[in-house]
Scaffold this active site. Structure first.
Site, short mmCIF file in Angstrom:
data_model
loop_
_atom_site.label_atom_id
_atom_site.label_comp_id
_atom_site.label_asym_id
_atom_site.label_seq_id
_atom_site.Cartn_x
_atom_site.Cartn_y
_atom_site.Cartn_z
N HIS A 140 -23.70 -26.23 -31.43
CA HIS A 140 -24.97 -26.40 -30.71
C HIS A 140 -25.89 -25.23 -31.04
O HIS A 140 -25.56 -24.08 -30.76
CB HIS A 140 -24.74 -26.41 -29.19
CG HIS A 140 -24.06 -27.64 -28.70
ND1 HIS A 140 -24.08 -28.02 -27.38
CD2 HIS A 140 -23.34 -28.58 -29.34
CE1 HIS A 140 -23.40 -29.15 -27.23
NE2 HIS A 140 -22.94 -29.51 -28.41
N TYR A 144 -28.36 -27.05 -18.22
CA TYR A 144 -28.09 -26.32 -16.97
C TYR A 144 -29.23 -26.62 -16.02
O TYR A 144 -30.38 -26.32 -16.33
CB TYR A 144 -28.05 -24.82 -17.21
CG TYR A 144 -26.80 -24.30 -17.90
CD1 TYR A 144 -26.70 -24.27 -19.29
CD2 TYR A 144 -25.74 -23.81 -17.15
CE1 TYR A 144 -25.56 -23.76 -19.91
CE2 TYR A 144 -24.59 -23.29 -17.78
CZ TYR A 144 -24.52 -23.28 -19.15
OH TYR A 144 -23.39 -22.77 -19.77
N PRO A 203 -17.86 -19.49 -13.95
CA PRO A 203 -17.96 -20.17 -15.25
C PRO A 203 -19.38 -20.41 -15.78
O PRO A 203 -19.53 -20.82 -16.93
CB PRO A 203 -17.24 -21.50 -15.01
CG PRO A 203 -17.30 -21.71 -13.54
CD PRO A 203 -17.30 -20.36 -12.91
N LYS A 254 -18.04 -17.62 -20.24
CA LYS A 254 -17.59 -16.38 -20.87
C LYS A 254 -16.08 -16.11 -20.81
O LYS A 254 -15.56 -15.30 -21.59
CB LYS A 254 -18.29 -15.17 -20.21
CG LYS A 254 -19.77 -15.09 -20.53
CD LYS A 254 -20.00 -14.63 -21.96
CE LYS A 254 -21.40 -14.84 -22.47
NZ LYS A 254 -21.52 -15.84 -23.53
P1 FAD Z 1 -5.05 -18.63 -18.80
O1 FAD Z 1 -5.72 -19.67 -19.59
O2 FAD Z 1 -5.03 -18.76 -17.31
O3 FAD Z 1 -3.56 -18.55 -19.33
C1 FAD Z 1 -2.56 -17.85 -18.64
C2 FAD Z 1 -1.21 -18.50 -18.94
O4 FAD Z 1 -0.18 -17.77 -18.29
C3 FAD Z 1 -1.12 -19.92 -18.43
O5 FAD Z 1 -0.65 -20.77 -19.44
C4 FAD Z 1 -0.18 -19.81 -17.24
O6 FAD Z 1 0.56 -21.02 -17.04
C5 FAD Z 1 0.71 -18.66 -17.68
N1 FAD Z 1 1.39 -18.00 -16.56
C6 FAD Z 1 0.94 -17.79 -15.31
N2 FAD Z 1 1.87 -17.18 -14.58
C7 FAD Z 1 2.92 -16.96 -15.40
C8 FAD Z 1 4.20 -16.38 -15.22
N3 FAD Z 1 4.59 -15.92 -14.01
N4 FAD Z 1 5.04 -16.34 -16.27
C9 FAD Z 1 4.68 -16.82 -17.48
N5 FAD Z 1 3.47 -17.40 -17.70
C10 FAD Z 1 2.62 -17.48 -16.67
N6 FAD Z 1 -14.49 -19.84 -20.43
C11 FAD Z 1 -15.30 -19.87 -21.52
O7 FAD Z 1 -15.25 -18.94 -22.33
N7 FAD Z 1 -16.16 -20.89 -21.75
C12 FAD Z 1 -16.30 -21.92 -20.89
O8 FAD Z 1 -17.06 -22.86 -21.16
C13 FAD Z 1 -15.51 -21.91 -19.69
N8 FAD Z 1 -15.59 -22.92 -18.79
C14 FAD Z 1 -14.73 -22.94 -17.75
C15 FAD Z 1 -14.80 -24.01 -16.87
C16 FAD Z 1 -13.93 -24.09 -15.80
C17 FAD Z 1 -14.04 -25.23 -14.84
C18 FAD Z 1 -12.92 -23.07 -15.61
C19 FAD Z 1 -11.95 -23.14 -14.47
C20 FAD Z 1 -12.84 -22.00 -16.49
C21 FAD Z 1 -13.74 -21.92 -17.55
N9 FAD Z 1 -13.71 -20.87 -18.46
C22 FAD Z 1 -14.56 -20.83 -19.51
C23 FAD Z 1 -12.73 -19.77 -18.28
C24 FAD Z 1 -11.47 -19.94 -19.14
O9 FAD Z 1 -10.87 -21.19 -18.89
C25 FAD Z 1 -10.48 -18.80 -18.85
O10 FAD Z 1 -11.18 -17.58 -18.87
C26 FAD Z 1 -9.34 -18.76 -19.88
O11 FAD Z 1 -8.42 -19.79 -19.62
C27 FAD Z 1 -8.61 -17.42 -19.87
O12 FAD Z 1 -7.52 -17.44 -20.76
P2 FAD Z 1 -6.23 -16.60 -20.47
O13 FAD Z 1 -5.29 -16.87 -21.60
O14 FAD Z 1 -6.60 -15.22 -20.16
O15 FAD Z 1 -5.64 -17.19 -19.11
C1 DHB Z 2 -18.66 -25.91 -20.03
C2 DHB Z 2 -18.14 -25.00 -19.13
C3 DHB Z 2 -18.92 -23.96 -18.70
O1 DHB Z 2 -18.41 -23.06 -17.84
C4 DHB Z 2 -20.22 -23.81 -19.15
O2 DHB Z 2 -20.96 -22.79 -18.69
C5 DHB Z 2 -20.73 -24.70 -20.06
C6 DHB Z 2 -19.94 -25.78 -20.50
C7 DHB Z 2 -17.80 -27.04 -20.48
O3 DHB Z 2 -16.70 -27.20 -19.94
O4 DHB Z 2 -18.21 -27.79 -21.37
#
Ligand code: FAD
Ligand code: DHB
Length: 402
Positions: free
Chosen positions: A75, A204, A296, A300
């Site tokens: 995009h 947005y 979200p 980021k």
């Molecule tokens: P996680 O993805 O949470 O991974 C952690 C892992 O550890 C999981 O697999 C979990 O099962 C595992 N775990 C937990 N506890 C234990 C344990 N005790 N032992 C072993 N394993 C364990 N970010 C963006 O950059 N862009 C976006 O557009 C965006 N949109 C979002 C929209 C929504 C609705 C949400 C909820 C989040 C969004 N985010 C976005 C944020 C993004 O999803 C998270 O920041 C990202 O998943 C972080 O990755 P991580 O690997 O740090 O943590």
């Molecule tokens: C999406 C998630 C976000 O948090 C955002 O700011 C924009 C798009 C998505 O899931 O597509």
């Protein structure tokens, strides 16, 4: 009891853990990844969608971008909508050609799991009773139960990539971490719908009734979000009620509106801003959501997980190849500079685009003025664009051998 050893024990197979495992692999550093959920659960979890330019570049440099190249949607711009009008912000034009790519987090995770399995290095799913210990020693441990066997994994370092609700951060002794936190009086109701996206770019929206966001996953799947109270039970929302509210908030005066289709997934997510500092205790390093959460709205979270991993990868590579510990010592400070800028941006996007229950008429007019200024000032649009496509990574790809 099975006793084994590795260089880096990685807790969590989300984006942070899997990216780190692969980066270490590319540098010949041994790791074991321990995940408490099943492979299917981890892959099916619907979350992020927006990858910054730097995250895309990193995945490409690491050679884990085949799916991203095939199905990612680049995009070059996005829309900000208020008072019934959409205003386009030319992300690429304002940043010298940078863009964002829409590619579901579950696809990212699937690709990274495939890459991990391809390396033949260990990745345990369904690990039970995961715990970490001896964090102050030179041989910290990850203990877990898997398939009928207790495991004691001795490591040089532990990477805590287990997300916000993981066990690593709470294992750090009291008094070590400073917690910075902000809660919001709203959450997001998110849906996936079988409907072709009616816009090529994200929209947005600030509406009198609250925030709404139009996004997508593929040419046939639309992803939409709606501001709701943080503890809203999803059962309160029939599909019909969701569509009514989505269309009410998003439809613009020129008649633009999302396409409607069968809802295939729906859930409510609360929102918070959270930072735990420092992102290290002894030989345990926090990365991604385990260390920080952003609301979200700025898209980021996953991108910050990727930039943490790059900084940690550089430090571990320098330690093993050159015996340098200074980059391990600097890890937290280097990460937190970028984390705090993303925190500020996410807070600003969130407070500018949502309606708070306790806001005054003054606050709402100020929001409208903020958006009016944003969409009419070249300087303001440039500022948003450079943050949205992602501020520069703090360390170079060369420093991790890419
Ligand atoms: P996680 O993805 O949470 O991974 C952690 C892992 O550890 C999981 O697999 C979990 O099962 C595992 N775990 C937990 N506890 C234990 C344990 N005790 N032992 C072993 N394993 C364990 N970010 C963006 O950059 N862009 C976006 O557009 C965006 N949109 C979002 C929209 C929504 C609705 C949400 C909820 C989040 C969004 N985010 C976005 C944020 C993004 O999803 C998270 O920041 C990202 O998943 C972080 O990755 P991580 O690997 O740090 O943590
Ligand atoms: C999406 C998630 C976000 O948090 C955002 O700011 C924009 C798009 C998505 O899931 O597509």
């Amino acid at each position: 009891m099975s006793r084994h050893a590795t260089q880096v024990g990685i807790v969590g197979a989300g984006p942070a853990g899997l990216l780190l495992g692969h980066l270490l692999h590319l540098n010949g550093i041994d790791s074991v990844i321990v995940e408490n959920r099943s492979r299917e659960y981890v892959i099916d979890r619907v979350r992020a969608g927006v990858l910054e330019q730097g995250t895309v570049d990193l995945m490409q440099a690491m050679g884990v971008d085949a799916g991203l190249q095939r199905s990612g949607l680049r995009h070059d711009g996005l829309y900000i909508s208020f008072n019934g009008r959409r205003h386009r912000i030319d992300l690429a034009g304002l940043t010298g050609g940078k863009a964002i790519t829409v590619y579901g987090q579950n696809e990212v995770v699937r690709d990274l799991i495939d890459a991990r399995v391809g390396t033949g290095r260990p990745l345990y799913f369904d690990a039970k009773d995961v715990s970490v210990g001896d964090l102050d020693s030179t041989t910290p441990s990850v203990r877990f139960h898997h398939d009928g066997t207790d495991h004691d994994l001795r490591c040089d370092f532990i990477a805590a990539c287990d997300g916000f609700h993981g066990i690593c951060r709470p294992s750090i002794p009291d008094g070590v971490l400073t917690i910075y936190e902000r809660l919001y009086q709203f959450g997001w109701l998110g849906i996936l719908a079988e409907a072709p996206p009616s816009s090529d770019e994200l929209v947005y929206t600030l509406h009198e009734r609250g925030f709404a966001l139009f996004s997508m996953r593929s040419p046939t799947v639309t992803r939409l979000y709606l501001q709701v109270p943080p503890d809203e039970p999803i059962e309160h929302w029939s599909d019909e009620a969701i569509w009514n509210e989505m269309l009410r908030r998003m439809t613009t005066r020129d008649g633009w509106t999302p396409n409607i289709g069968r809802i295939i997934q729906k859930s409510v997510t609360p929102m918070r801003s959270f930072v735990a500092a420092p992102m290290r205790h002894g030989r345990l390093f926090l990365a991604g959501d385990a260390a920080h959460i952003v609301p979200p709205t700025g898209a980021k979270g996953l991108n910050l997980a990727a930039s943490d991993v790059l900084v940690l990868g550089r430090a571990l590579k320098a330690f093993y190849e050159r015996g340098r510990a200074d980059w391990l010592d600097e890890y937290s400070d280097v990460c937190l500079r970028r984390v705090w800028k993303a925190q500020r941006f996410s807070w600003w996007m969130t407070s500018t685009l949502h309606r708070s229950p306790d806001e005054t008429a003054f606050d709402h007019q100020r929001q409208i003025a903020d958006l009016d200024y944003l969409t009419s000032s070249h300087a303001a649009m440039t500022s948003l664009a450079e943050q949205y496509v992602g501020l520069p990574m703090e360390v170079s790809f060369e420093s991790v051998g890419l």
